[in-house]
Write a protein that holds these residues in place. Structure first.
Motif, short mmCIF file in Angstrom:
data_model
loop_
_atom_site.label_atom_id
_atom_site.label_comp_id
_atom_site.label_asym_id
_atom_site.label_seq_id
_atom_site.Cartn_x
_atom_site.Cartn_y
_atom_site.Cartn_z
N ILE B 54 1.18 -3.32 17.90
CA ILE B 54 0.05 -3.65 17.22
C ILE B 54 -1.25 -2.72 17.77
CG2 ILE B 54 -0.69 -4.67 15.22
CD1 ILE B 54 1.86 -6.27 15.00
N LEU B 55 -2.04 -1.76 16.81
CA LEU B 55 -3.01 -1.43 17.48
C LEU B 55 -3.74 -1.64 16.91
CD1 LEU B 55 -1.74 2.22 18.96
CD2 LEU B 55 -2.31 -0.40 20.62
N PHE B 56 -4.81 -2.85 17.03
CA PHE B 56 -5.99 -2.97 16.27
C PHE B 56 -7.02 -2.66 16.19
CE2 PHE B 56 -7.88 -6.23 12.26
CZ PHE B 56 -8.68 -6.20 12.67
N ALA B 57 -7.67 -1.64 15.46
CA ALA B 57 -9.17 -0.75 16.36
C ALA B 57 -10.33 -1.00 15.17
CB ALA B 57 -8.46 0.44 16.28
N VAL B 81 -3.85 -0.06 12.77
CA VAL B 81 -4.38 -0.40 12.25
C VAL B 81 -6.31 -0.51 11.99
CG1 VAL B 81 -5.95 -2.87 10.81
CG2 VAL B 81 -3.42 -2.76 11.78
N LEU B 82 -7.12 0.63 11.37
CA LEU B 82 -7.68 1.76 11.19
C LEU B 82 -9.07 0.87 10.56
CD1 LEU B 82 -6.69 4.77 10.07
CD2 LEU B 82 -6.83 4.65 13.05
N PRO B 83 -9.85 1.59 11.49
CA PRO B 83 -11.25 0.62 10.77
C PRO B 83 -11.63 0.95 9.43
CG PRO B 83 -11.81 2.38 12.64
CD PRO B 83 -10.21 2.02 12.55
N ASP B 84 -11.67 2.37 9.57
CA ASP B 84 -12.26 2.76 7.76
C ASP B 84 -11.03 3.87 7.73
OD1 ASP B 84 -14.37 4.36 9.61
OD2 ASP B 84 -13.03 5.56 8.65
N ILE B 90 -8.49 8.59 10.06
CA ILE B 90 -7.62 9.31 9.81
C ILE B 90 -6.41 10.19 10.50
CG2 ILE B 90 -5.28 9.88 7.79
CD1 ILE B 90 -7.42 7.94 5.68
N HIS B 91 -7.19 11.55 11.13
CA HIS B 91 -6.61 12.17 11.74
C HIS B 91 -6.57 12.02 12.95
CE1 HIS B 91 -5.87 16.29 12.89
NE2 HIS B 91 -7.26 16.49 13.82
N LYS B 92 -7.38 10.50 13.45
CA LYS B 92 -7.11 10.53 14.94
C LYS B 92 -6.40 9.55 14.89
CE LYS B 92 -12.07 10.46 16.78
NZ LYS B 92 -13.52 10.13 16.82
N GLY B 93 -6.11 8.77 13.61
CA GLY B 93 -5.38 7.83 14.11
C GLY B 93 -3.43 8.39 13.84
N HIS B 94 -3.06 9.08 13.81
CA HIS B 94 -1.77 9.82 13.10
C HIS B 94 -1.82 10.61 14.96
CE1 HIS B 94 -0.54 9.63 9.32
NE2 HIS B 94 -1.32 9.39 8.50
N VAL B 95 -2.40 11.07 15.40
CA VAL B 95 -2.44 11.32 16.81
C VAL B 95 -1.73 10.55 17.50
CG1 VAL B 95 -3.69 11.61 19.61
CG2 VAL B 95 -4.90 12.61 17.11
N VAL B 101 0.62 2.79 9.73
CA VAL B 101 -0.82 2.89 9.49
C VAL B 101 -1.11 1.94 7.74
CG1 VAL B 101 -2.96 3.69 8.97
CG2 VAL B 101 -1.00 5.16 9.87
N ASP B 102 -2.28 0.68 8.58
CA ASP B 102 -2.90 -0.01 7.53
C ASP B 102 -4.40 0.57 8.27
OD1 ASP B 102 -2.30 -3.45 6.11
OD2 ASP B 102 -3.09 -1.47 5.17
N PHE B 103 -5.02 -0.58 7.10
CA PHE B 103 -6.28 -0.22 6.91
C PHE B 103 -6.74 -2.11 7.42
CE2 PHE B 103 -6.70 4.05 6.09
CZ PHE B 103 -5.59 4.37 5.51
N LYS B 104 -8.56 -1.80 8.40
CA LYS B 104 -8.91 -3.28 8.31
C LYS B 104 -9.41 -4.14 6.60
CE LYS B 104 -13.28 -3.68 10.27
NZ LYS B 104 -14.54 -3.51 11.06
N ASP B 105 -9.74 -3.41 6.08
CA ASP B 105 -10.01 -4.54 4.99
C ASP B 105 -9.08 -3.80 3.98
OD1 ASP B 105 -11.41 -0.89 2.59
OD2 ASP B 105 -9.48 -1.19 4.11
N SER B 106 -7.78 -4.26 4.44
CA SER B 106 -6.96 -4.37 3.14
C SER B 106 -5.96 -5.92 2.93
CB SER B 106 -5.32 -3.43 3.80
OG SER B 106 -4.90 -3.92 4.73
#
Lengths: 465, 132
Positions: B54-57, B81-84, B90-95, B101-106
């Motif tokens: 689980i990667l939390f950015a 988990v992406l920061p925004d 999102i494009h970077k995250g899919h690399v 994929v989830d988001f920090k604010d969810s």
């Protein structure tokens, strides 16, 4: 003139077919067993193999991939006394050229032979334009993997949907990535949908997105993975796990290229290319009612079937070198050497978990042998070392058709005679393997001490001293 | 099969997620989550093929650091988990080829359910916990 191999345990038929083929202007050889036939195919440059199904040492249908994997990649024509639809399906799915019934083999043989040879001639004449394919994590140079890479290149040059099938651990995701990376969508996202991991009640909103308040817990609007894949590729892993109700909705998206997020009134467009993967037999799923026939039809614009590792043993050395180097870099170690007996032992195992299982085994080995500069078979898990020890004994297992005391194929050896011959050879090899130590011999073979002594007394009393 | 939780700087948000994940159960046992703050190559890097990471950015900068280290967990199952929600993020995250994929604010409800599913499916080793 072509080289033809006939593999049939019926000696009279085998000789007749060989003569018939020679009379037609080709050269021909024959074998009465699958093992013997495979050895000849490995050593020769056969264009066509006529292969019987009911053989003394196995089922010819199961050997089709092995014959296809020999250096000349011959076309395989199945001959059978009992034609059955399921056998025909297995034959063609395994790569056989055709399937003919024995009563008509002489009548039909020349027609099948001529067509198969014509196909081979044309294939040789086609100029293969070398394509520089990005294949980062696809390791191997066996004919099977090269054939799959050819399909990747084809898939990458088009926008058709792709269905990748294969056993677990064969690298379906890696191949899907390769299709994406080599396509004109490579600048877009490669979006993975893990159909098996997503909770069933959340797959829809995860795929299509949702409006704020669309359901309990939807505290804000969210784009779905289909939107993320716009301009890129949507990879549906374990597509067979997609709920049937959602399959219908997804089929519409593939047809219309538009969808409606959960709770939204407006339709949204998305331009994506779909690649799906599964280790299930989707035809069986269709029969069971768990997968839609029309969705399968849509998904399999191009179909790539990945071979299990046991069908591309040749690649184990390359896979091992690649992954050991990767592990050494990861752990900050000097790259370890790999001894031939290490690879030899790996090649004896079936690898039901395929490449993933191989890599997990190598991880354990490198961790265990972290201080060692070279990896030896000794570093392998016990079950692989036992397999290696047993294979040394099996290698001398007498070929049934080559037993020295069998004077002609009309003489079927008595069971006791055959058994004694085998037991004697087994005991000799076992004691060699065990360095003459009876305790070791018991451990390797699983024989009790009492039984070992009985066998030594019978075949090699000098060792009882 | 082991579960790893990676966060570069152990921010309050990542700690909050980690604490919530620690409440998850696997076969009735407390789920062992290996906390990782670095994917530097070395003999102590115990991550294995097929492990769940689980990667939390917490920020775009942290996401870039994670991406620069992606070879270290390229054969693991990644949950990100992406920061925004920026298109570029999102494009970077899919690399990283994440399975989810989830988001920090969810609210992270869906994230928990997915992790529960993945843990149950892959028979995560509940008994081993080791820190890096």
């Amino acid at each position: 003139m072509a080289d033809i191999l006939v593999v049939d345990d019926d000696k009279a038929l085998c000789e007749m077919l060989i003569e018939y083929v020679k009379h037609s202007g080709h050269s021909a050889g024959g074998a009465l067993t699958l093992t013997g036939g495979l050895q000849q195919a490995d050593a020769g440059e056969y264009d066509i193999v006529f292969l019987d199904v009911q053989m003394p040492d196995g089922n010819g249908l199961d050997y089709i991939p092995k014959f296809k994997a020999t250096p000349s990649n011959p076309e395989v024509i199945i001959m059978t006394g009992k034609g059955d639809p399921d056998g025909a399906i297995q034959a063609i799915s395994s790569g056989a050229w055709s399937y003919i019934k024995k009563p008509h083999v002489i009548r039909d043989l020349l027609l099948h032979l001529t067509r198969a040879l014509q196909y081979r001639e044309e294939k040789k004449r086609i100029k293969i334009v070398p394509i520089v394919l990005k294949r980062d994590n696809i390791i191997g140079s066996s004919p099977q993997i090269i054939a799959c890479l050819d399909q990747v290149a084809q898939a990458a040059s088009r926008d058709a949907s792709v269905l990748i099938t294969g056993e677990t651990g064969t690298g379906k995701e890696v191949f899907a990535q390769a299709v994406h990376e080599n396509s004109n969508r490579s600048a877009g996202n490669f979006v993975i949908v893990d159909c098996a991991s997503l909770p069933e009640n959340l797959i829809e909103s995860t795929l299509f997105g949702h409006a704020k308040g669309a359901f309990t817990g939807a505290d804000r609007a969210r784009d779905g993975l289909i939107k993320h894949a716009n301009g890129g590729t949507l990879f549906l892993d374990e597509v067979g796990e997609l709920p049937v109700a959602l399959q219908k909705r997804f089929l519409r998206v593939l047809q219309e290229h538009s969808y409606r997020p959960v709770g939204e009134a407006k339709e949204v467009k998305s331009d994506f290319r779909v690649i799906a993967a599964t280790n299930q037999n989707l035809d069986e799923c269709i029969k069971a009612g768990t997968f839609r026939n029309d969705l399968l039809f849509r998904l399999q614009g191009i179909r790539i079937k990945l071979p299990p590792i046991r069908e591309r043993i040749k690649d184990i050395r390359e896979l091992t070198s690649f992954y050991v180097e990767k592990l050494c870099n990861r752990y900050g170690l000097e790259v370890k050497g790999i001894s031939p007996d290490f690879v030899g032992a790996l090649c004896l195992y079936d690898w039901p978990g395929n490449v993933r299982e191989l890599f997990q085994t190598l991880e354990n080995v490198v961790a265990y042998a972290i201080q060692h500069q070279t990896l030896f078979a000794k570093h392998l898990p016990e079950h692989l070392r036992i397999l290696q020890a047993q294979s040394g004994i099996k290698a001398s297992y007498p070929d049934f058709a080559a037993l020295s005391h069998v004077k002609s194929e009309d003489t079927f050896p008595a069971w006791k005679e055959y058994k004694d011959d085998f037991e004697e050879k087994y005991i000799q090899k076992l004691m060699l393997r065990a360095d003459g130590k009876k305790k070791n011999a018991c451990q390797i073979s699983g024989l009790s001490r009492t039984r070992l002594y009985q066998l030594l007394k019978k075949y090699d009393p000098s060792r009882l001293g | 099969m082991s579960l790893y939780f990676y966060s570069e700087h152990q921010s309050p948000s990542s700690q909050e997620l980690y604490d919530r994940l620690a409440q998850l159960r696997c076969d009735g046992e407390k789920l062992a989550i290996n906390k990782v703050s670095s994917f530097e190559p070395g003999p102590n890097l115990r991550i294995r093929c097929g492990d769940i990471v689980i990667l939390f950015a917490d920020s775009p900068g942290e996401l870039d650091i994670i991406i620069s280290r992606r070879e270290m967990f390229s054969d693991c199952r990644v949950i990100l988990v992406l920061p925004d929600r920026d298109k570029e993020t999102i494009h970077k995250g899919h690399v990283l080829r994440p399975r989810f994929v989830d988001f920090k604010d969810s609210s992270q409800q869906t994230l928990f359910k997915v992790i529960q599913n993945v843990v149950a499916q892959d028979k995560v080793d509940c008994s081993t916990e080791h820190a890096h």
